[in-house]
Design an enzyme around this catalytic site. Structure first.
Site, PDB file in Angstrom:
ATOM      1  N   ASP A 154       0.365   3.458   1.961  1.00  0.00           N
ATOM      2  CA  ASP A 154       1.646   2.763   1.847  1.00  0.00           C
ATOM      3  C   ASP A 154       2.334   2.702   3.211  1.00  0.00           C
ATOM      4  O   ASP A 154       3.000   3.648   3.622  1.00  0.00           O
ATOM      5  CB  ASP A 154       2.539   3.482   0.823  1.00  0.00           C
TER       6      ASP A 154
ATOM      7  N   LYS B  98       7.654   0.947   7.055  1.00  0.00           N
ATOM      8  CA  LYS B  98       8.207   2.302   7.160  1.00  0.00           C
ATOM      9  C   LYS B  98       8.286   2.721   8.628  1.00  0.00           C
ATOM     10  O   LYS B  98       7.488   2.276   9.438  1.00  0.00           O
ATOM     11  CB  LYS B  98       7.281   3.302   6.437  1.00  0.00           C
TER      12      LYS B  98
ATOM     13  N   ASP C 251      -0.405   8.421  -1.302  1.00  0.00           N
ATOM     14  CA  ASP C 251       0.347   7.604  -2.263  1.00  0.00           C
ATOM     15  C   ASP C 251      -0.505   7.180  -3.468  1.00  0.00           C
ATOM     16  O   ASP C 251      -0.031   6.460  -4.341  1.00  0.00           O
ATOM     17  CB  ASP C 251       0.944   6.382  -1.558  1.00  0.00           C
TER      18      ASP C 251
ATOM     19  N   ASP D 268       8.487  -2.232   0.263  1.00  0.00           N
ATOM     20  CA  ASP D 268       8.138  -0.810   0.225  1.00  0.00           C
ATOM     21  C   ASP D 268       8.338  -0.207  -1.172  1.00  0.00           C
ATOM     22  O   ASP D 268       7.915   0.912  -1.435  1.00  0.00           O
ATOM     23  CB  ASP D 268       8.968  -0.048   1.267  1.00  0.00           C
TER      24      ASP D 268
ATOM     25  N   ARG E   6       6.232   0.546  -8.108  1.00  0.00           N
ATOM     26  CA  ARG E   6       6.747   0.037  -9.382  1.00  0.00           C
ATOM     27  C   ARG E   6       6.181  -1.343  -9.698  1.00  0.00           C
ATOM     28  O   ARG E   6       6.072  -1.724 -10.858  1.00  0.00           O
ATOM     29  CB  ARG E   6       8.281   0.045  -9.361  1.00  0.00           C
TER      30      ARG E   6
END
Ligand code: BES
Ligand code: MN
Ligand code: ZN
Length: 496
Positions: free
Chosen positions: A268, A275, A286, A345, A349
């Site tokens: 990620d 990030k 992740d 990011d 979900r």
């Protein structure tokens, strides 16, 4: 390493290392029988004068030449009052590390009490396997040459009573701990190797070994199903996404179906909402939710559960490639609902939205997802508990109970509808971020938009999936969190 249970005297057996456990303040090895022979008593007299029995404390005593056993390891148990199986699990972890340092090939251990031998046997097996875990396939030469774990570990019970039950409890402990170690391996493997394809191959390997069925969906199939949220995340990477379905068919005629969903982001970077570099390397972890789900199925297959257990692991990288999705993009999910991607990011979900919608086709009695979903979860609970959010009180309670029993603790957060306002979108049905307040809760409420009418629980394991602290049963790196917890839940559920 093989763990076995015996009830004869530990002092008559030939073993490289015999462990005796000592409670704080006691000046003797704790055991409800098997009095040590004179020679052993003599060898221990001096050491026991100095040994305090603190948790983690060890001391070696040597017998006279030719006497048996040659080496006795004292291991501290801490206070007798309030002694729990988890303390014994930690003591076993301490023991196995010491045994490894001493290159002991065979290890014996004297069970400290006659009470609760079933739970102690399980804790012993777990502690031995979790404690001996080490991740070194990327170390070369001398760096990789570390002493290995013992070949056998035997727990000596005070008597024959309950020996059979203790043996099967030890077997259960071995299965869950070695499966947790498998989850640790997957988590620790760097993302240049642990790609979605690699996780899919691993799942197929587990299926072969444990006689499960496995189906892996590729991009074309995801497109056909219109899994637009998963595909949206995958757009930023050259690495092909995979959707893993690993299935254990229970023996019971009236089997319930339990679906487990794991976040499988193999790296990620944040995507276009990139990030910052600090600790970005940790984002190889992740996929720890996905790894836990694969490992749970590995355990379930070995334990031959009666229920029908399905593992779903959507896998992709989250990278900012040239065709990556962008903030403001709208994707259409498998459920038909649309999502405005405010922040690329918040990708976990998105892939879970499609997986939770996919879960409906099994008409499950319960769905549990595991995901390193939000940094906010670490702000809320730190590194000592995962967050639980769910729609069903009895499912929540059962999971909280399993958390207490296994020591993989979780704590419930509310998912009140008042928070939902934060994820309302102007252009789509829902948006993928809810701002800073209650970040773990708004993430869960987002997921809730995509579930079916099944009972559902979400475990946010962001703070507990890997660690920088060490303990007798934990090295730095992936923890395998969730494996012992969920397997315990599944066993408890079918015992009812
Ligand atoms: N995988 C991260 C969450 C995470 C961060 C887990 C640090 C463990 C340690 C997740 O995909 C993420 O980036 N979440 C964002 C969501 C935000 C953009 C709404 C977060 O928590 O910052
Ligand atoms: Mn992210
Ligand atoms: Zn993530």
């Amino acid at each position: 390493m093989k763990v076995t249970i015996k009830s004869d005297s530990p002092f008559r057996i030939r073993t490289d290392l015999l462990a005796g456990f000592v409670f704080e303040g006691d000046r003797s090895i704790s055991s409800d029988s098997h009095p040590p022979p004179e020679a052993v008593k003599k060898a221990l007299r001096g050491p026991l004068r100095d040994f305090r029995g603190r948790p983690g404390e060890t001391m070696i005593a040597y017998g006279a030449d030719g006497s048996r056993p040659q080496r006795i390891l004292l291991v501290g148990l801490g206070k007798k009052k309030g002694f729990r199986p988890k303390d014994f699990r930690a003591a076993a972890g301490t023991l196995v590390r010491k045994a490894r340092d001493l290159s002991a090939r065979t290890v014996g251990a004297i069970c400290p009490t006659a009470r609760d031998t079933e739970a102690l046997a399980r804790a012993f097996a777990e502690g031995m396997h979790l404690g001996s875990y080490r991740f070194d396939p990327y170390k070369t030469g001398a760096n990789g040459k570390k002493p290995v774990a013992p070949r056998t570990a035997t727990l000596f019970l005070p008597g024959r009573k309950g020996a059979r039950q203790a043996a099967s409890a030890a077997r259960l402990g071995e299965v869950v701990a070695t499966s947790a170690n498998l989850a640790r391996d997957l988590g620790n493997t760097p993302s240049n190797d642990a790609t979605p394809t690699y996780l899919a191959r691993t799942a197929q390997g587990i299926a072969r070994k444990r006689k499960l069925s496995c189906r892996v969906m590729n991009e074309a199939e995801m497109k056909r199903l219109r899994m637009g949220a998963l595909l949206g995340v995958a757009r930023g990477s050259r690495e092909k996404p995979r959707f893993i379905i690993l299935e254990h068919r229970g023996k019971r005629a009236a089997a319930e179906t339990i679906v487990l969903v794991g976040k499988g982001i193999t790296f990620d970077s944040g995507g276009i909402s990139l990030k910052p570099p600090l600790k970005m390397e940790d984002m190889k972890f992740d996929m720890c939710g996905g790894a836990a789900v694969l490992a749970i199925l590995d355990a379930v297959g070995q334990l031959g559960l009666k229920n029908h257990i399905v593992g779903l692991v959507p896998c992709t990288e989250n990278l900012p490639g040239g065709s990556a999705q962008k903030p403001g993009d709208v994707v259409r999910t498998l459920s038909g609902k649309t999502i405005e991607v405010i922040n690329t990011d918040a990708e976990g979900r998105l892939i879970l939205a499609d997986a939770l919608a996919y879960a409906k086709r099994y008409r499950p009695a319960a769905v549990i997802d595991l995901a390193t979903l939000t940094g906010a979860c670490i702000i809320a609970l730190g590194h000592h508990a995962g967050a639980l959010m769910g729609t069903d009180d009895s499912l929540n309670r059962a999971l909280l109970g399993a958390g207490e029993r296994t020591g993989e603790r979780i704590w419930q957060l509310p998912i009140w509808p008042e928070y939902k306002k934060q994820i309302e979108s102007v252009v789509a049905d829902v948006k993928n971020t809810g701002g800073r307040p209650a970040g773990s809760i708004t993430a869960a409420l987002f997921l809730k938009e995509f579930i079916g009418d099944y009972p559902w629980a979400h475990l946010d394991i962001a703070g507990v999936a890997w660690t920088e602290m060490t303990s007798p049963i934990q090295d730095k790196g992936a923890t395998g969190f969730g494996v012992r917890l969920v397997v315990d839940y599944l066993l408890d559920r079918e015992a009812k």
